[in-house]
Structure formats: structure tokens, C-alpha cells
Scaffold this active site. Structure first.
Site, mmCIF file in Angstrom:
data_model
loop_
_atom_site.group_PDB
_atom_site.id
_atom_site.type_symbol
_atom_site.label_atom_id
_atom_site.label_comp_id
_atom_site.label_asym_id
_atom_site.label_seq_id
_atom_site.Cartn_x
_atom_site.Cartn_y
_atom_site.Cartn_z
ATOM 1 N N HIS A 62 0.828 -1.216 0.000
ATOM 2 C CA HIS A 62 0.000 0.000 0.000
ATOM 3 C C HIS A 62 0.862 1.266 0.000
ATOM 4 C CE1 HIS A 62 -3.945 -2.005 0.940
ATOM 5 N NE2 HIS A 62 -3.140 -2.915 1.441
ATOM 6 N N ASN A 134 -10.320 -2.735 2.671
ATOM 7 C CA ASN A 134 -10.033 -2.740 1.232
ATOM 8 C C ASN A 134 -11.315 -2.493 0.451
ATOM 9 O OD1 ASN A 134 -7.275 -3.235 1.381
ATOM 10 N ND2 ASN A 134 -7.478 -5.460 1.216
ATOM 11 N N HIS A 326 -3.729 0.928 12.195
ATOM 12 C CA HIS A 326 -3.509 -0.351 12.891
ATOM 13 C C HIS A 326 -4.878 -0.960 13.211
ATOM 14 C CE1 HIS A 326 -2.425 -3.358 15.721
ATOM 15 N NE2 HIS A 326 -1.216 -2.910 15.973
ATOM 16 N N TYR A 349 1.251 -4.369 11.781
ATOM 17 C CA TYR A 349 1.221 -2.923 11.498
ATOM 18 C C TYR A 349 2.146 -2.146 12.436
ATOM 19 C CZ TYR A 349 -2.492 -3.791 8.179
ATOM 20 O OH TYR A 349 -3.193 -4.246 7.094
#
Ligand code: HEM
Length: 525
Positions: A62, A134, A326, A349
Site C-alpha cells: 500500500h 479494502n 492499525h 502494522y
């Protein structure tokens, strides 16, 4: 002490980083006009050194994104499900949303065929909530231990670093045809969902099942959905390819221009709600399997609030690049489930951000600062900006006043839902309910119109046409045969190969009866 968050970098004179006025920032200090340049030129060294360190590592996935500030307003309809205060009726919460592609580097093109990230940071009065989702409702893998594998298979080839889209596609198709749980997400990628027209026209999904707790302590299981008020729209493949060359910034430009023009994009947040039963199943679908969705025909999406993005970042680096999401940033009333993909994310994360943002204090960066009061007893570390006072940074203590930690439920503290864990033995294995890899990919195919099916066939044919290894193409065709024979034969014809019959070996598990009935009720166009 000056704790201003913004600085215009304007003034009557230029200074060093230490505030000493400078007379000249264009000429280095030399022994005579023709040099040599002197090492003692502190200003030259400071200016060049700072520049040398302007870049931070891009995100491992990403990396390319665009962000915007906005506001979320709760409808109050979630109050029977959760005591999270920001979902209360009329409660307004500032947010920052970052959209992204997954596989490309920071400088890659916006319009490539890929999944898109849709991550929102809600700065709630009870602590930050990150919904890190997503634009597709399912994921490639069921267990987070495979995440490095799917990403290594999809990223540019390690020898020449040429992305999949312009060179051999063998590694991606090798992986998804061997790990057949990836077939459902892959058919979403091959559909028009893989090439969105605009970030403003994408749905978003939390993917995993989350657990909500209400004021009475009752729990329910939910899946989060974002519905764009502009509807869902895609590019055609031809448009996407042309734009990749003509305007690689197409999506980030579209988002920024719309917001600047006052056409603020909006999404409704909704939840599908399921009973929190010990099996964590609904209509034969395992709610802990992130490769499965629950069709909206079986559980409608109930709207719980509205997001409006109304301001562009003023500094890309400080906001869009340094924002740190996160999935474990949860306010009281929202909790995780035992989805094994989510478990790995809960580790990953923070771990990656410790490197990307250089140390443990990045929650002090303006974009990451909670809007709730923070009293965490954390001290020191790289880039510590706080001057903590007091001599007893531990809890409980009798020297610095301390705080009434466990004062009771009225304090609205975060409390994990008291879930019973069934007696079990340590294993490295999936439950049998994870074994059906094709029925939902088939359902997706069946739900498509004739034109959408054409697009899917063309996408598979184009992408598989780039594979160099014939065995990879053949194995993926076998997977398509198990999704749908017509899909398989059309793609096989385009590739000049024979279409295999569905494999008994792959069709190993009975799909959910509720899903089979649903597929049968749709017209075959
Ligand atoms: C970003 C790991 C699955 C959505 C990231 C990053 C990592 C990561 C390391 C970069 C974070 C950073 O540098 O700040 C993983 C792992 C996964 C996983 C280990 C599976 C085990 C997922 C899934 C979703 C997702 C299932 C969607 C539901 C995102 C998004 C971002 C991201 C949207 C970008 C956040 C941003 O805009 O900064 N992921 N991920 N990831 N991931 Fe995942």
C-alpha cells in the site's frame, strides 16, 4: 514551549535549524573563489545532511496512496449493538482516510488492476478507531502466516523489478493456482472492481468479522461496509491502460480536485449483523474465514453513519505518508475476533511502523495523535517529543498521584469481550469449514451481467496471456473449470489451450446450501 502543528516556513530572514541568522545560503564556504570547499562549513553540511534524510521507507505494501480529512456522523442506529460513543446519534468525529493501491511502489500509476486500500482513522473521544479495509470484501489468504508469500508472488519480479503488469505474470498466477483459497479474491481483481473509476466511487470493506458489545454487555458479530453515495463505478481496461500513461496520478488528482471544488465525497458506513454463536457461523458460512463474504441477500447492510471527506491534506508527507493505521486501534465497544488473518495483522502494522516511522513514538506525530487524552506511562525512545514529568512512570504508584485505573464500567474503559475459548490442542491446521475454495468465486461469477462476464474473461485472458510457464496457465485454467466451465472454456480459447474438465480433487467440500440456492435463483445472462 512551542508545540505548533503547522509552520509556514516564512519570515524576514533565513536561519539554520538552530535559529542562527544566515547571510548566504547559495554559496558554500571555500578557500578562495575557486575552492577547495571547507569542511568547517556547518551550514552546507546541515543543509545537505537534512536533504539526504528527507525520504523515509515506503510502506512494504500500500505504498502509493492519497488521503483526505473529513467528518463522520453517527446515526445512532448502532447503539443497540455497541456502546462505542462515536456511533451515537448526531455525534461528529474528525477522520482521516487514506486510499491506496497494494502492490505498486510510491511512484507507480493509480489505475493499475489491483485491490485498493480504504483505511479510515476516526479520532474518537474514547480513543482512535482505525478501520483498515479494502475495496473488496474478501482476502487472498485465510492465515496471516502466508501474507509474505502472496505479497512476494505479486510484487515486481526480484530480478529486474519489473511489475507483473508489464512482464511475466508467472509468480502471481503460480501462487493463486496453488493456494486455491486465493481464487475468490482473484476473480474480484479480474472483474471491473479491480480498476475503479475513482476513489470516490469505491465500496470499502472491513473484511474480517468484528465483535461489538453493547451497554448491557451483549455481543454480536459484524462485518463493516462503506457504500459510496456516488455509486460504484469502474474504468474500462482500455481507459485504465491509457490513463496509466497519460495521467498516472488520475485517482489522487480526482480526489483532490473534487474536494477542492466542494464536491465532497460521502460514504455510508453499514454493518451486517450476525448472532454471536459459539461456532461463529452464519448460513453455513464460517465468519472467521476472510476469503468468504456473506451475501447481502442473506444479511442486509444496516446503515450506522456517514463519512464526508471535506479537506485536502496541506502536506502530503506529514499527513498521507506519516499516517499510521492499525487494525488493533479500537475504541470501547468494538473488538476483534479470532480470524487467523486478523491475528497476524494485529502484530504486523505496529511492527512495520517501528521501522517506517523510526521508533516507538510516532503516535506523537500530528496526524497520528489521538484526540482523546493520553496517559500511557510510556517514556523515552527515538523522537520523543514529550517532556514527561514525575518520577514514577509505572502503575500503581504511591508517589506521583497515580490514577484510578480500574474505577469501573462507568469509565467506559476498553474491555475485551469475555469470549469462551473451546478446549483444544495446539495444531497448525485449518478448520474443515475453510476448505471450500470455489463456491463463492462461482457465486460472484453467476451474479455478473453478460458485459461484466466479458470483462472478466478478457482480464483473465490478458493477464494469463503474459505467463511464460505453460504449467502455470494450465493449473489456473483448472481452477477456472472448477469455478465455471463457460468461464474456463472462453479463457482457454483466448489462450489457445484446451479447457480442462472440473477437477474432483479441487471440488472437495460441499458449499453452504444457502449459497447454492442463491446462485440458482439468479438469471443466467
Ligand atoms: C497496509 C500488513 C492484510 C489493508 C499494510 C502494511 C502492512 C500490512 C505491513 C503497511 C503499514 C504501514 O507501513 O503503515 C498486512 C498483513 C496482512 C494484511 C500482514 C495479513 C496478514 C490486510 C487486509 C486488509 C489490509 C486483509 C484489508 C482488509 C491494508 C491497508 C493498508 C495496509 C488499507 C494501507 C494503510 C494505509 O493507508 O496506510 N498492511 N496486511 N491489509 N493494509 Fe494490510
Amino acid at each position: 514551549m512551542d508545540d505548533k502543528r503547522t509552520t509556514s516556513q516564512e519570515g524576514d530572514f533565513l536561519t539554520t535549524a538552530q535559529g542562527a541568522r544566515l547571510r548566504d545560503s547559495d554559496h558554500s564556504l571555500k578557500a578562495g573563489e575557486r575552492g577547495p570547499t571547507l569542511l568547517q562549513d556547518h551550514h552546507l553540511r546541515e543543509k545537505i545532511t537534512h536533504f539526504d534524510h528527507e525520504r523515509i521507507p515506503e510502506r512494504v505494501v500500500h505504498a502509493r496512496g492519497a488521503g483526505a480529512h473529513g467528518v463522520f456522523e453517527g446515526y445512532g442506529t448502532a447503539t443497540p449493538l455497541t456502546h462505542a460513543a462515536f456511533l451515537g446519534k448526531g455525534v461528529q468525529t474528525p477522520v482521516f482516510t487514506r486510499f491506496s493501491t497494494v502492490l505498486g511502489s510510491r511512484g507507480s500509476a493509480d489505475t493499475v488492476r489491483d485491490t485498493r486500500g480504504f483505511a479510515t482513522k476516526f479520532y474518537t473521544a474514547e480513543g482512535t478507531f482505525d478501520l483498515v479495509g479494502n475495496n473488496m470484501p474478501v482476502f487472498f489468504i485465510q492465515d496471516g502466516i502466508k501474507f509474505p508469500d502472496i505479497i512476494h508472488a505479486g510484487k515486481p519480479h526480484p530480478d529486474r523489478e519489473i511489475p507483473q503488469a508489464q512482464s511475466a505474470h508467472d509468480t502471481f498466477w503460480d501462487f493463486v493456482s496453488l493456494q486455491t483459497e486465493a481464487q475468490h479474491h482473484t476473480i474480484w481483481n479480474m472483474s471491473d472492481r479491480g480498476i475503479p473509476r475513482s476513489y470516490r466511487m469505491m465500496e470499502g470493506f472491513g473484511v474480517h468479522t468484528f465483535r461489538l458489545t453493547n451497554a448491557e454487555g451483549e455481543t454480536s458479530l459484524v462485518k463493516f461496509h462503506w457504500k459510496p453515495l456516488l455509486g460504484v463505478h469502474s474504468l474500462t481496461w482500455e481507459e485504465a491502460q491509457l490513463l496509466g500513461g497519460l495521467d498516472p496520478d488520475f485517482h489522487r488528482r480526482d480526489l483532490a480536485d473534487a474536494i477542492e471544488a466542494g464536491a465532497f465525497p460521502q460514504w455510508e458506513l453499514g454493518v451486517q449483523v450476525f448472532e454471536d454463536n459459539p461456532e461463529q457461523m452464519f448460513a453455513g458460512i464460517d465468519l472467521l474465514d476472510p476469503t468468504k463474504l456473506v451475501p447481502e441477500e442473506l444479511a442486509e447492510v444496516q446503515p450506522i453513519g456517514r463519512l464526508t471527506l471535506d479537506a485536502n491534506p496541506s502536506n502530503y508527507f506529514a499527513e498521507t505518508e506519516q499516517v499510521a493505521f492499525h487494525p488493533g486501534h479500537l475504541p470501547p465497544g468494538i473488538d476483534v475476533t479470532d480470524d487467523p488473518l486478523l491475528a497476524a495483522r494485529l502484530f504486523s502494522y505496529l511492527d512495520t511502523q517501528l521501522t517506517r516511522l523510526a521508533g516507538p513514538n510516532f503516535s506523537q506525530l500530528p496526524i497520528n495523535q489521538p484526540h482523546a487524552p493520553v496517559n500511557d506511562m510510556f517514556r523515552d525512545g527515538f523522537h520523543q517529543h514529550r517532556v514527561h514529568e514525575g518520577v514514577a512512570p509505572y502503575q500503581e504508584n504511591s508517589l506521583d498521584g497515580g490514577c484510578p485505573f480500574f474505577a469501573g464500567a462507568e469509565d467506559r474503559a476498553f474491555e475485551e469481550a469475555a469470549v469462551t475459548i473451546a478446549e483444544s490442542t495446539k495444531v497448525r491446521a485449518n478448520p474443515a469449514t475453510f476448505e471450500d475454495h470455489f463456491s463463492q468465486a462461482r457465486l460472484f461469477w453467476l451474479s455478473m451481467s453478460a458485459l461484466e462476464r466479458q470483462h472478466i474473461i478478457r482480464a483473465y485472458s490478458f493477464e494469463l496471456g503474459k505467463c511464460l510457464d505453460p504449467s502455470v496457465k494450465e493449473r489456473q485454467l483448472q481452477c477456472l473449470a472448477n469455478i465455471d466451465p463457460e468461464l474456463c472454456s472462453e479463457v482457454a480459447t483466448a489462450l489457445g489451450l484446451d479447457a480442462p474438465a472440473p477437477s474432483e480433487e479441487l471440488a472437495d467440500v460441499e458449499p453452504s446450501p444457502a449459497l447454492s440456492q442463491l446462485g440458482e435463483s439468479w438469471p443466467t445472462t
